[in-house]
Design a protein around this motif. Structure first.
Motif, PDB file in Angstrom:
ATOM      1  N   GLN A  69       0.811  -1.216   0.000  1.00  0.00           N
ATOM      2  CA  GLN A  69       0.000   0.000   0.000  1.00  0.00           C
ATOM      3  C   GLN A  69       0.850   1.275   0.000  1.00  0.00           C
ATOM      4  OE1 GLN A  69      -3.173  -0.587  -0.095  1.00  0.00           O
ATOM      5  NE2 GLN A  69      -3.364  -2.677   0.652  1.00  0.00           N
ATOM      6  N   GLN A  70       1.915   1.241   0.780  1.00  0.00           N
ATOM      7  CA  GLN A  70       2.694   2.475   0.932  1.00  0.00           C
ATOM      8  C   GLN A  70       3.353   2.877  -0.367  1.00  0.00           C
ATOM      9  OE1 GLN A  70       5.314   2.221   4.308  1.00  0.00           O
ATOM     10  NE2 GLN A  70       3.645   2.895   5.635  1.00  0.00           N
ATOM     11  N   LYS A  71       3.958   1.899  -1.008  1.00  0.00           N
ATOM     12  CA  LYS A  71       4.591   2.198  -2.287  1.00  0.00           C
ATOM     13  C   LYS A  71       3.555   2.732  -3.272  1.00  0.00           C
ATOM     14  CE  LYS A  71       8.530  -0.950  -2.287  1.00  0.00           C
ATOM     15  NZ  LYS A  71       9.109  -2.158  -2.888  1.00  0.00           N
ATOM     16  N   ALA A  72       2.386   2.135  -3.188  1.00  0.00           N
ATOM     17  CA  ALA A  72       1.323   2.552  -4.096  1.00  0.00           C
ATOM     18  C   ALA A  72       0.955   4.018  -3.882  1.00  0.00           C
ATOM     19  CB  ALA A  72       0.099   1.666  -3.903  1.00  0.00           C
ATOM     20  N   SER A  73       0.858   4.401  -2.627  1.00  0.00           N
ATOM     21  CA  SER A  73       0.413   5.780  -2.380  1.00  0.00           C
ATOM     22  C   SER A  73       1.473   6.789  -2.798  1.00  0.00           C
ATOM     23  CB  SER A  73       0.018   5.970  -0.914  1.00  0.00           C
ATOM     24  OG  SER A  73       1.076   5.554  -0.077  1.00  0.00           O
ATOM     25  N   ILE A  74       2.724   6.351  -2.826  1.00  0.00           N
ATOM     26  CA  ILE A  74       3.750   7.258  -3.344  1.00  0.00           C
ATOM     27  C   ILE A  74       3.533   7.513  -4.827  1.00  0.00           C
ATOM     28  CG2 ILE A  74       6.229   7.497  -3.831  1.00  0.00           C
ATOM     29  CD1 ILE A  74       6.693   5.796  -1.274  1.00  0.00           C
ATOM     30  N   LEU A  75       3.249   6.415  -5.523  1.00  0.00           N
ATOM     31  CA  LEU A  75       3.007   6.553  -6.959  1.00  0.00           C
ATOM     32  C   LEU A  75       1.755   7.379  -7.238  1.00  0.00           C
ATOM     33  CD1 LEU A  75       3.894   3.080  -8.514  1.00  0.00           C
ATOM     34  CD2 LEU A  75       5.274   5.163  -8.354  1.00  0.00           C
ATOM     35  N   LYS A  76       0.775   7.206  -6.369  1.00  0.00           N
ATOM     36  CA  LYS A  76      -0.473   7.949  -6.539  1.00  0.00           C
ATOM     37  C   LYS A  76      -0.231   9.445  -6.632  1.00  0.00           C
ATOM     38  CE  LYS A  76      -4.205   5.273  -4.467  1.00  0.00           C
ATOM     39  NZ  LYS A  76      -5.300   5.340  -3.485  1.00  0.00           N
TER      40      LYS A  76
END
Length: 423
Positions: A69-76
């Motif tokens: 999730q965390q990596k994803a939110s960075i990309l978001k």
RNA sequence: GGAGGGGUGGGUGAGUGGCUGAAACCAACGGUUUGCUAAACCGUCGUACUGGGUAAACCGGUACCGAGGGUUCGAAUCCCUCCCCCUCCGCCA
């Protein structure tokens, strides 16, 4: 509407040809080509941005699946910026495209090489003439007098019901009109045209497709309640049957004919030239339309001219054919032949048919394409012509066929009218 | 006009948030087989814009599932508006 690619490739030739219309395309073409450049570069930037965003979205999806999730939110966060950029680019692109369209709408079709340069109808080129102009006896009358004398057209009554330009045909006058419609349609279907009965009101997209919009908006009657236009010619509904169509080349040519009333506001017309049947707000017309392979369209145009000729020969009316000069050529046409019958009593020629090749000008707006022999999609050529417009043919018959005893009906129409004389 | 249902590639039709530009079937096209036809089998099979390439073949990017907006990192799929079609009711040549 012209195609940008064609303009780019034939710029100088087009400019030269358009001069025959007294139309200076130089500056406009430059603007078009510039706008097209802008369009492409903006499109390229937009595509690149969207491409990046698409990739990120995919990555985010994968990360979510793996529980990262965390990596994803960075990309978001990254995608937020891309989104903004793409929104801006998209708006810019739409503005450019709109501008490009507006420019293209103002450019008329490129005249064919046969079109003579010229300013007005004075400069049209007579290419054919046939029929003797009868020497009328003393007391020969113009058609509106004849109409009254034999009680076959009532202009006053039309005034009462609707207004000027809406005549009422009566008795043998009405029958004669009906006879002509049948005769014209029979001639056309015998020549291979398929008969259609089409709507007399069309929507905006149709009016646009054949070029009535935006050029001639003020000439059409408009029903505001339903956003529909009364057709100025059958050309509009008939040609628009093929809007957004992609047909196999084997189905070409497509030949259509149809009878419809035609409605024209004729704003700005006045004076003696609009007298009687010369110019009406509502009139009947039988139209022929062809969808052609580009290689055949000029042969087809000649064929249509010959077809109309044959009808006029059979009616035995004196007529001539004009090749319209650049100044008189319609906005959408590349080459037009006008047919005129001689109005003996008025001592003037009356236009009764106009036969045109639009090449791809209409097809481009209509998105009317065909799949060619090599599997490529290309714009078709559209052509149309009147065969024929009724009121002026009627005027021609009345005036040219008048005798002291009455009106002699052309032989070819007698089977349709059931009478050979109006008195 | 009122109520409900629906619009997906040439056609039928699956698909309710990412693996779907989109299954399957039919049609079409090319081929194999065949004395001929049929059948069978294999393959191809949307459009537009755009970059590369020889403006061919081909490879890549973007958009398009009635139209236009919106939500979302992401929409054929969810929301809004409009258009069109179907069914029932009303009206009616």
């Amino acid at each position: 509407m012209l195609q940008v690619n064609d303009i780019r490739e034939n710029k100088e030739a087009y400019i030269k040809a358009l001069q025959k219309r007294n139309f200076d395309a130089n500056e406009l073409f430059n603007q078009v080509l510039q706008a097209d450049e802008d369009r492409r570069s903006t499109q390229a930037k937009l595509d690149a941005t969207l491409s990046e965003a698409n990739k990120l979205s995919k990555d985010i999806g994968d990360l979510f699946k793996n529980g990262e999730q965390q990596k994803a939110s960075i990309l978001k966060e990254k995608t937020g910026k891309l989104k903004e950029t793409s929104k801006e680019l998209n708006e810019a692109l739409q503005a450019i495209v709109e501008k490009l369209q507006q420019l293209l709408y103002t450019i008329p079709n490129v005249p064919n090489t046969l079109v003579p340069a010229g300013i007005s109808e004075e400069d049209n080129e007579e290419v054919f003439r046939k029929g003797d102009i009868p020497k009328l006896s003393e007391g020969a009358l113009p058609h509106w007098e004849l109409a009254k004398k034999y009680d076959i057209i009532d202009f006053e009554l039309g005034n009462k019901i609707t207004g000027a330009g809406f005549p009422v045909y009566k008795g043998k006058g009405a029958k004669l009109q009906r006879a002509m419609i049948s005769y014209f349609l029979d001639k056309n279907t015998a020549a291979g045209y398929t008969e259609y009965q089409v709507p007399h009101l069309v929507n905006e997209a149709s009016a646009f497709g054949t070029g009535q919009l935006p050029d001639k908006e003020g000439q059409m009657y408009f029903v505001t309640e339903d956003n529909l236009f009364l057709i100025p010619t059958a050309e509009v509904p008939v040609t628009n049957m093929f809007r957004d169509e992609l047909v196999p080349h084997t189905s070409l040519p497509i030949l259509c004919t149809g009878y419809t009333p035609c409605f024209r506001r004729e704003a700005g017309s006045y004076g003696a030239h609009v007298r009687g049947l010369n110019r009406l707000h509502q009139f009947d017309k039988v139209e022929i339309v062809r969808i052609e392979h580009p290689d055949n369209s000029y042969k087809a145009l000649d064929g249509m001219v010959n077809h109309v000729k044959e009808i006029l020969d059979e009616l035995q009316l004196p007529y001539r054919i004009l090749r319209l000069c650049g100044g008189d050529l319609g906005f959408t046409s590349a080459l037009t032949y006008d047919f005129e019958v001689f109005s003996t009593a008025q001592d003037r020629w009356l236009e009764i048919s106009s036969v045109s090749n639009f090449e791809t000008f209409q097809a481009n707006r209509l998105k009317l394409r065909f799949k060619d022999e090599h599997g490529k999609n290309r714009l078709a050529h559209t052509l149309n012509g009147s065969s024929l417009a009724l009121p002026r043919v009627l005027a021609g018959i009345l005036e040219n066929c008048q005798t002291p005893e009455g009106i002699k009906i052309p032989k070819v129409l007698v089977p349709y009218t059931g009478f050979d004389f109006i008195n």
